[in-house]
Scaffold this active site. Structure first.
Site, mmCIF file in Angstrom:
data_model
loop_
_atom_site.group_PDB
_atom_site.id
_atom_site.type_symbol
_atom_site.label_atom_id
_atom_site.label_comp_id
_atom_site.label_asym_id
_atom_site.label_seq_id
_atom_site.Cartn_x
_atom_site.Cartn_y
_atom_site.Cartn_z
ATOM 1 N N SER A 196 0.596 8.816 3.376
ATOM 2 C CA SER A 196 0.815 8.783 1.921
ATOM 3 C C SER A 196 -0.117 9.754 1.196
ATOM 4 O O SER A 196 -0.150 9.801 -0.030
ATOM 5 C CB SER A 196 0.623 7.365 1.376
ATOM 6 O OG SER A 196 -0.754 7.030 1.333
ATOM 7 N N ASP A 213 -1.929 2.323 13.241
ATOM 8 C CA ASP A 213 -1.655 1.146 12.400
ATOM 9 C C ASP A 213 -0.335 0.527 12.857
ATOM 10 O O ASP A 213 0.698 1.200 12.852
ATOM 11 C CB ASP A 213 -1.515 1.568 10.927
ATOM 12 C CG ASP A 213 -2.858 1.812 10.257
ATOM 13 O OD1 ASP A 213 -3.893 1.374 10.793
ATOM 14 O OD2 ASP A 213 -2.868 2.444 9.174
ATOM 15 N N SER A 242 -1.857 9.037 -3.964
ATOM 16 C CA SER A 242 -1.692 8.262 -2.728
ATOM 17 C C SER A 242 -1.333 6.808 -3.017
ATOM 18 O O SER A 242 -0.605 6.190 -2.239
ATOM 19 C CB SER A 242 -2.948 8.344 -1.851
ATOM 20 O OG SER A 242 -3.894 7.381 -2.236
ATOM 21 N N ASP A 259 -9.899 6.598 1.019
ATOM 22 C CA ASP A 259 -9.781 7.692 1.983
ATOM 23 C C ASP A 259 -9.215 8.947 1.311
ATOM 24 O O ASP A 259 -9.670 10.066 1.569
ATOM 25 C CB ASP A 259 -8.875 7.284 3.158
ATOM 26 C CG ASP A 259 -9.506 6.186 4.011
ATOM 27 O OD1 ASP A 259 -10.743 6.062 4.004
ATOM 28 O OD2 ASP A 259 -8.747 5.458 4.684
ATOM 29 N N GLY A 281 1.679 3.259 2.544
ATOM 30 C CA GLY A 281 1.142 3.922 3.736
ATOM 31 C C GLY A 281 -0.260 4.458 3.511
ATOM 32 O O GLY A 281 -0.773 4.432 2.382
ATOM 33 N N GLY A 296 -12.145 1.580 -8.004
ATOM 34 C CA GLY A 296 -10.719 1.253 -8.021
ATOM 35 C C GLY A 296 -10.033 1.912 -9.203
ATOM 36 O O GLY A 296 -10.321 3.063 -9.533
HETATM 37 P P1 ADP Z 1 -11.421 1.810 -1.639
HETATM 38 O O1 ADP Z 1 -9.997 2.054 -1.266
HETATM 39 O O2 ADP Z 1 -12.377 2.467 -0.693
HETATM 40 O O3 ADP Z 1 -11.768 0.382 -1.924
HETATM 41 P P2 ADP Z 1 -11.291 2.278 -4.519
HETATM 42 O O4 ADP Z 1 -10.388 1.105 -4.609
HETATM 43 O O5 ADP Z 1 -12.549 2.250 -5.306
HETATM 44 O O6 ADP Z 1 -11.660 2.624 -3.003
HETATM 45 O O7 ADP Z 1 -10.441 3.567 -4.935
HETATM 46 C C1 ADP Z 1 -10.890 4.875 -4.747
HETATM 47 C C2 ADP Z 1 -10.396 5.754 -5.878
HETATM 48 O O8 ADP Z 1 -8.958 5.743 -5.868
HETATM 49 C C3 ADP Z 1 -10.787 5.290 -7.276
HETATM 50 O O9 ADP Z 1 -12.048 5.797 -7.651
HETATM 51 C C4 ADP Z 1 -9.658 5.853 -8.127
HETATM 52 O O10 ADP Z 1 -9.878 7.218 -8.442
HETATM 53 C C5 ADP Z 1 -8.458 5.788 -7.195
HETATM 54 N N1 ADP Z 1 -7.656 4.567 -7.427
HETATM 55 C C6 ADP Z 1 -7.743 3.385 -6.770
HETATM 56 N N2 ADP Z 1 -6.862 2.477 -7.274
HETATM 57 C C7 ADP Z 1 -6.204 3.118 -8.266
HETATM 58 C C8 ADP Z 1 -5.157 2.745 -9.189
HETATM 59 N N3 ADP Z 1 -4.610 1.515 -9.181
HETATM 60 N N4 ADP Z 1 -4.742 3.686 -10.086
HETATM 61 C C9 ADP Z 1 -5.270 4.927 -10.100
HETATM 62 N N5 ADP Z 1 -6.247 5.345 -9.271
HETATM 63 C C10 ADP Z 1 -6.710 4.458 -8.360
#
Ligand code: ADP
Length: 303
Positions: free
Chosen positions: A290, A11, A281, A251, A286, A220
């Site tokens: 991270s 990256d 993370s 990831d 990162g 998310g």
């Molecule tokens: P990607 O990065 O592949 O788009 P997601 O955004 O769905 O995946 O995030 C994957 C997982 O990371 C979620 O199911 C959740 O457990 C966690 N996560 C993502 N964003 C947050 C956040 N703002 N707060 C807490 N957990 C998060």
């Protein structure tokens, strides 16, 4: 043992006041470089979670390739099946980020983009010895397909994180034990929009009918939709944290989940473990670097 077969790219990132328009050059802030690629990030998340990780990938015979191998060794991956291509550069992601966190990314897959079925077959012994094989769609479909077929022959569960989404023959899904699309990827996979619990179940049903055993749609900050069979799914909420940088959340989830499931945790516990790894993370900037360590995840889950 977790076997990750996938991409590695360096990256290369800088933040600038605004993203350049076509033809424009803008002055950015400090240059930052670090390990990336979905395969490498998920391998790092699984290794830091406590798994013995074999990473099957390809880098170039160049400076970034050397950096990659140093990083893999530091993360204690088994690097026996990391190939060094003489005629391809190590993959790189050219990332520009503006003040609002908006980005432009060009990925030059380089060496990892040339991974073939033969490269995967060379790692057949590792697949056979694995407790789970973790795949994404950032390398060639033929390599992914071979990895699935070998895992099925050896009776090793397959986790497919269908990211970044690319078209592939639906019959491959019958090889998949755990599918972990995000909402967008779930929509693309099933051809119907995933926006809420009801539409997530509809997409999960489609995937079950195509042969996927367990569907985990990541939502998310809302958490995940976990479905073990037609119309049996539920939302498992995410941990509430202050997010600083959500790149690599998926990831972290996949690596953490793969570690937990392969070390014998129940499906529910493994989902919580993956979500804890992901929550930790997103609290740091990162991607690969991270990813949280096992003791951080343990403390977080018990606190
Ligand atoms: P990607 O990065 O592949 O788009 P997601 O955004 O769905 O995946 O995030 C994957 C997982 O990371 C979620 O199911 C959740 O457990 C966690 N996560 C993502 N964003 C947050 C956040 N703002 N707060 C807490 N957990 C998060």
């Amino acid at each position: 043992k977790v076997v990750v077969i996938g991409s590695y790219v360096a990256d290369l990132m800088s933040r600038a006041p605004h993203l350049p328009k076509p033809g424009e050059t803008v002055l950015g802030g400090p240059f930052q470089m670090g390990p990336g690629g979905k395969g490498g990030n998920q391998a790092a998340a699984a290794a830091r979670s406590g798994s013995n990780v074999t990473f099957v990938t390809k880098v170039g015979n160049d400076l970034f390739g050397k950096n990659a191998i140093e990083h893999f060794e530091k993360e204690q991956f088994n690097t026996q099946f990391v190939k060094v291509a003489d005629d391809e550069a190590t993959g790189a992601a050219l990332i520009a980020v503006d003040n609002h966190g908006e980005n432009h990314i060009v990925i030059a897959p380089g060496a990892c983009g040339t991974m073939t079925s033969e490269d995967v077959l060379e790692a057949d012994g590792a697949i056979k010895d694995g407790d789970i094989v973790v795949l994404q769609l950032e390398i060639s479909l033929s390599a992914v397909k071979t990895a699935m077929e070998r895992a099925v022959i050896h009776n090793v569960p397959v986790l497919l994180n269908p990211a970044p989404y690319q078209e592939f023959p639906r019959e491959l899904l019958r090889h998949v034990t755990y599918a972990t699309p995000n909402e967008m990827e779930a929509s693309e996979l099933t051809g119907s929009d995933v926006t809420d619990e009801e539409s997530a179940q509809k997409a999960a049903n489609t995937l079950h009918e195509l042969g996927v055993k367990i569907v985990i749609i990541t939502l998310g900050r809302k958490g995940v939709f976990l479905s073990e069979g037609v119309s049996s799914g539920k939302i498992v909420p995410a941990f509430q944290v202050d997010a600083v940088d959500t790149t690599g959340a998926g990831d972290a989830f996949n690596g953490g989940f793969a570690h937990a499931i392969s070390s014998g945790q129940s499906l529910e516990d493994a989902v919580q473990f993956g979500q804890a790894a992901a929550a930790l993370s997103v609290m740091k900037a990162g991607t690969a670097l991270s990813m949280p360590q096992a003791d951080e995840i343990k403390t977080f889950l018990s606190g």
